[in-house]
Design a protein around this motif. Sequence first.
Motif, PDB file in Angstrom:
ATOM      1  N   ASP A   1       0.858  -1.183   0.000  1.00 50.83           N
ATOM      2  CA  ASP A   1       0.000   0.000   0.000  1.00 50.83           C
ATOM      3  C   ASP A   1       0.899   1.240   0.000  1.00 50.83           C
ATOM      4  N   PHE A   2       1.396   1.580  -1.195  1.00 49.69           N
ATOM      5  CA  PHE A   2       2.323   2.695  -1.311  1.00 49.69           C
ATOM      6  C   PHE A   2       1.631   4.036  -1.070  1.00 49.69           C
ATOM      7  N   GLY A   3       0.351   4.139  -1.453  1.00 46.62           N
ATOM      8  CA  GLY A   3      -0.370   5.387  -1.255  1.00 46.62           C
ATOM      9  C   GLY A   3      -0.488   5.753   0.211  1.00 46.62           C
ATOM     10  N   SER A   4      -0.878   4.784   1.048  1.00 47.90           N
ATOM     11  CA  SER A   4      -0.982   5.063   2.480  1.00 47.90           C
ATOM     12  C   SER A   4       0.384   5.344   3.089  1.00 47.90           C
ATOM     13  N   THR A   5       1.421   4.672   2.584  1.00 47.35           N
ATOM     14  CA  THR A   5       2.771   4.937   3.078  1.00 47.35           C
ATOM     15  C   THR A   5       3.153   6.390   2.838  1.00 47.35           C
ATOM     16  N   MET A   6       2.853   6.904   1.659  1.00 48.49           N
ATOM     17  CA  MET A   6       3.140   8.306   1.354  1.00 48.49           C
ATOM     18  C   MET A   6       2.337   9.243   2.249  1.00 48.49           C
ATOM     19  N   LEU A   7       1.068   8.894   2.489  1.00 50.46           N
ATOM     20  CA  LEU A   7       0.198   9.756   3.283  1.00 50.46           C
ATOM     21  C   LEU A   7       0.680   9.839   4.729  1.00 50.46           C
ATOM     22  N   PHE A   8       0.996   8.699   5.328  1.00 47.43           N
ATOM     23  CA  PHE A   8       1.494   8.697   6.702  1.00 47.43           C
ATOM     24  C   PHE A   8       2.847   9.396   6.793  1.00 47.43           C
ATOM     25  N   SER A   9       3.691   9.189   5.791  1.00 45.18           N
ATOM     26  CA  SER A   9       5.000   9.844   5.797  1.00 45.18           C
ATOM     27  C   SER A   9       4.855  11.352   5.698  1.00 45.18           C
ATOM     28  N   GLY A  10       3.901  11.800   4.894  1.00 44.67           N
ATOM     29  CA  GLY A  10       3.687  13.244   4.751  1.00 44.67           C
ATOM     30  C   GLY A  10       3.239  13.888   6.049  1.00 44.67           C
ATOM     31  N   SER A  11       2.280  13.267   6.750  1.00 38.00           N
ATOM     32  CA  SER A  11       1.831  13.827   8.022  1.00 38.00           C
ATOM     33  C   SER A  11       2.950  13.797   9.051  1.00 38.00           C
ATOM     34  N   PHE A  12       3.774  12.737   9.031  1.00 41.53           N
ATOM     35  CA  PHE A  12       4.926  12.654   9.926  1.00 41.53           C
ATOM     36  C   PHE A  12       5.892  13.814   9.666  1.00 41.53           C
ATOM     37  N   ALA A  13       6.194  14.091   8.402  1.00 44.05           N
ATOM     38  CA  ALA A  13       7.132  15.163   8.062  1.00 44.05           C
ATOM     39  C   ALA A  13       6.600  16.528   8.485  1.00 44.05           C
ATOM     40  N   VAL A  14       5.314  16.775   8.262  1.00 49.59           N
ATOM     41  CA  VAL A  14       4.717  18.062   8.637  1.00 49.59           C
ATOM     42  C   VAL A  14       4.794  18.267  10.144  1.00 49.59           C
ATOM     43  N   MET A  15       4.463  17.234  10.904  1.00 52.63           N
ATOM     44  CA  MET A  15       4.441  17.365  12.364  1.00 52.63           C
ATOM     45  C   MET A  15       5.840  17.547  12.933  1.00 52.63           C
TER      46      MET A  15
ATOM     47  N   LEU B   1      -9.196  23.462   5.485  1.00 55.73           N
ATOM     48  CA  LEU B   1      -7.790  23.440   5.913  1.00 55.73           C
ATOM     49  C   LEU B   1      -7.377  24.782   6.504  1.00 55.73           C
ATOM     50  N   VAL B   2      -7.751  25.869   5.841  1.00 64.31           N
ATOM     51  CA  VAL B   2      -7.393  27.200   6.331  1.00 64.31           C
ATOM     52  C   VAL B   2      -8.057  27.469   7.680  1.00 64.31           C
ATOM     53  N   ARG B   3      -9.316  27.066   7.810  1.00 62.05           N
ATOM     54  CA  ARG B   3     -10.039  27.289   9.061  1.00 62.05           C
ATOM     55  C   ARG B   3      -9.350  26.582  10.229  1.00 62.05           C
ATOM     56  N   VAL B   4      -8.990  25.320  10.039  1.00 60.73           N
ATOM     57  CA  VAL B   4      -8.351  24.573  11.125  1.00 60.73           C
ATOM     58  C   VAL B   4      -6.992  25.173  11.465  1.00 60.73           C
ATOM     59  N   LEU B   5      -6.220  25.505  10.437  1.00 56.64           N
ATOM     60  CA  LEU B   5      -4.893  26.065  10.690  1.00 56.64           C
ATOM     61  C   LEU B   5      -4.982  27.424  11.382  1.00 56.64           C
ATOM     62  N   MET B   6      -5.967  28.239  11.004  1.00 54.06           N
ATOM     63  CA  MET B   6      -6.148  29.524  11.673  1.00 54.06           C
ATOM     64  C   MET B   6      -6.566  29.324  13.127  1.00 54.06           C
ATOM     65  N   ARG B   7      -7.342  28.292  13.373  1.00 54.57           N
ATOM     66  CA  ARG B   7      -7.781  28.033  14.749  1.00 54.57           C
ATOM     67  C   ARG B   7      -6.615  27.556  15.616  1.00 54.57           C
ATOM     68  N   THR B   8      -5.672  26.827  15.021  1.00 54.54           N
ATOM     69  CA  THR B   8      -4.540  26.344  15.804  1.00 54.54           C
ATOM     70  C   THR B   8      -3.602  27.482  16.225  1.00 54.54           C
TER      71      THR B   8
ATOM     72  N   GLY C   1      -1.311  17.722  12.098  1.00 57.17           N
ATOM     73  CA  GLY C   1      -1.116  16.398  11.511  1.00 57.17           C
ATOM     74  C   GLY C   1      -2.378  15.848  10.873  1.00 57.17           C
ATOM     75  N   ILE C   2      -3.506  15.987  11.565  1.00 58.22           N
ATOM     76  CA  ILE C   2      -4.778  15.530  10.997  1.00 58.22           C
ATOM     77  C   ILE C   2      -5.116  16.327   9.747  1.00 58.22           C
ATOM     78  N   THR C   3      -4.886  17.628   9.793  1.00 58.74           N
ATOM     79  CA  THR C   3      -5.177  18.479   8.633  1.00 58.74           C
ATOM     80  C   THR C   3      -4.304  18.107   7.443  1.00 58.74           C
ATOM     81  N   ALA C   4      -3.011  17.868   7.686  1.00 65.70           N
ATOM     82  CA  ALA C   4      -2.105  17.494   6.602  1.00 65.70           C
ATOM     83  C   ALA C   4      -2.512  16.149   5.998  1.00 65.70           C
ATOM     84  N   GLN C   5      -2.894  15.219   6.834  1.00 71.20           N
ATOM     85  CA  GLN C   5      -3.302  13.901   6.357  1.00 71.20           C
ATOM     86  C   GLN C   5      -4.586  13.974   5.541  1.00 71.20           C
ATOM     87  N   PHE C   6      -5.568  14.723   6.051  1.00 73.60           N
ATOM     88  CA  PHE C   6      -6.851  14.887   5.371  1.00 73.60           C
ATOM     89  C   PHE C   6      -6.683  15.632   4.051  1.00 73.60           C
ATOM     90  N   GLY C   7      -5.985  16.763   4.103  1.00 72.76           N
ATOM     91  CA  GLY C   7      -5.780  17.548   2.887  1.00 72.76           C
ATOM     92  C   GLY C   7      -4.924  16.832   1.866  1.00 72.76           C
TER      93      GLY C   7
END
Length: 425
Positions: free
Chosen positions: A212-226, A333-340, A354-360
Amino acid sequence: MASIAPEGPQGFTIPMSGAHRGAVSGHFAPATGPLPGGKGPGARTRRQRLAVWWQEIDRFALYIVLILMGIGAVAVAAGSPASARRLSTSAERLPDLYFFFLHMRWQFVGIGALLWASSLDKDAARRFGILIAGIMFAALFLVPVVGSEVNGAKRWLRLGFSLQPSEFLKVGWPILLAWILSWRARDPHIPVVGICAALMVVLGGLLMLQPDFGSTMLFSGSFAVMVLLSGFDWRRLAALGGVGVVGLVIMYFTYDNGRNRIDNFLFGGTAYDQVDLAERTLLNGGWTGQGFWMGVRKMSLPEAHTDYIFSVIGEEFGLLACMVIVALYIAFLVRVLMRTIDEEDLFSVLAAAGITAQFGGQAFINILVNLQLFPSKGMTLPLISYGGSSTIALCLTMGLLLAITRRNPFIQRERFTLRTNGELS
């Protein structure tokens, strides 16, 4: 301020319960006796909790989630006939709205899960996220051994029902990482990034065993952002990115399906490739679309109700409708990031980001695939595509995000800034 007991007739002092004393002194204490009308104190408490939830929840983000789910219901109804007829056999013919009715059931369950998760306080949301992440991480070890294989991928566990652990891991993965990264606030010497990187390596290996390369990329992306937001030195992050590039090269030479998708994206495929069919379906509707159930090209499109539902929306409702969907995702995405920005602790900032990066990331990878701007990944459009476990998992994720970002609107907070965080070990 001291409470004053009122006097009754003829100067007698009326004894007051804790609830009445609290009311007089400006503080509320729950009543211990029955309420007027025969209702017990629990009913009043529930109403109060609901009022507090409504005051503290990010209603704008909640509205966007519900709007996207409503769009998803209409979109699945549009794409259901294509998939139902494609999967029908001579022995069994599926009704045109087969996937739509299934999707509506999952959506009702998902909305219940979303509202329940959003009602949790921040500590309970963190504990639940960590718990589900741990359970699903352990379940991933079972998938290569006892998992069920579908279309050449072994990603599901059959437990009387079909469960895809990687989908539910998305619920708790950002929360688990945020919890570990926030340990540094108590002890700056804990190697939190090393712990998170080790978890990411193990997770990537388990996902690629499916594969499952797609999920691997998605989890890696959220990890990098956080990790980047937590104050980690960007030079060290670049070194981790180099490890990711090496992993990508290894995948290219060892994973045939992934290599074929990348080659088709870079060098072009045949006119019958899924991505090419998706693009032609998307553009067939023009700006305003062919009309509901009037699409023709969608009938030859595989996975019209899941991976390529964005193209179905383009054909039947037009490119303008697609632009509205993109705008809704960006607004969320903008709303959540502004709230943080107003969050006061590291855990809340990292978990929400992390949730926002994964979802977006999942949303825009799916959209870019449909536009032939990204290699095909087999990734659904969140909150819009048909799904069982994916719909419930996404709703739980959104509920936990709303729980983590809940706040009392009458309390002024000191804003969290990344400058004060420093570099992580």
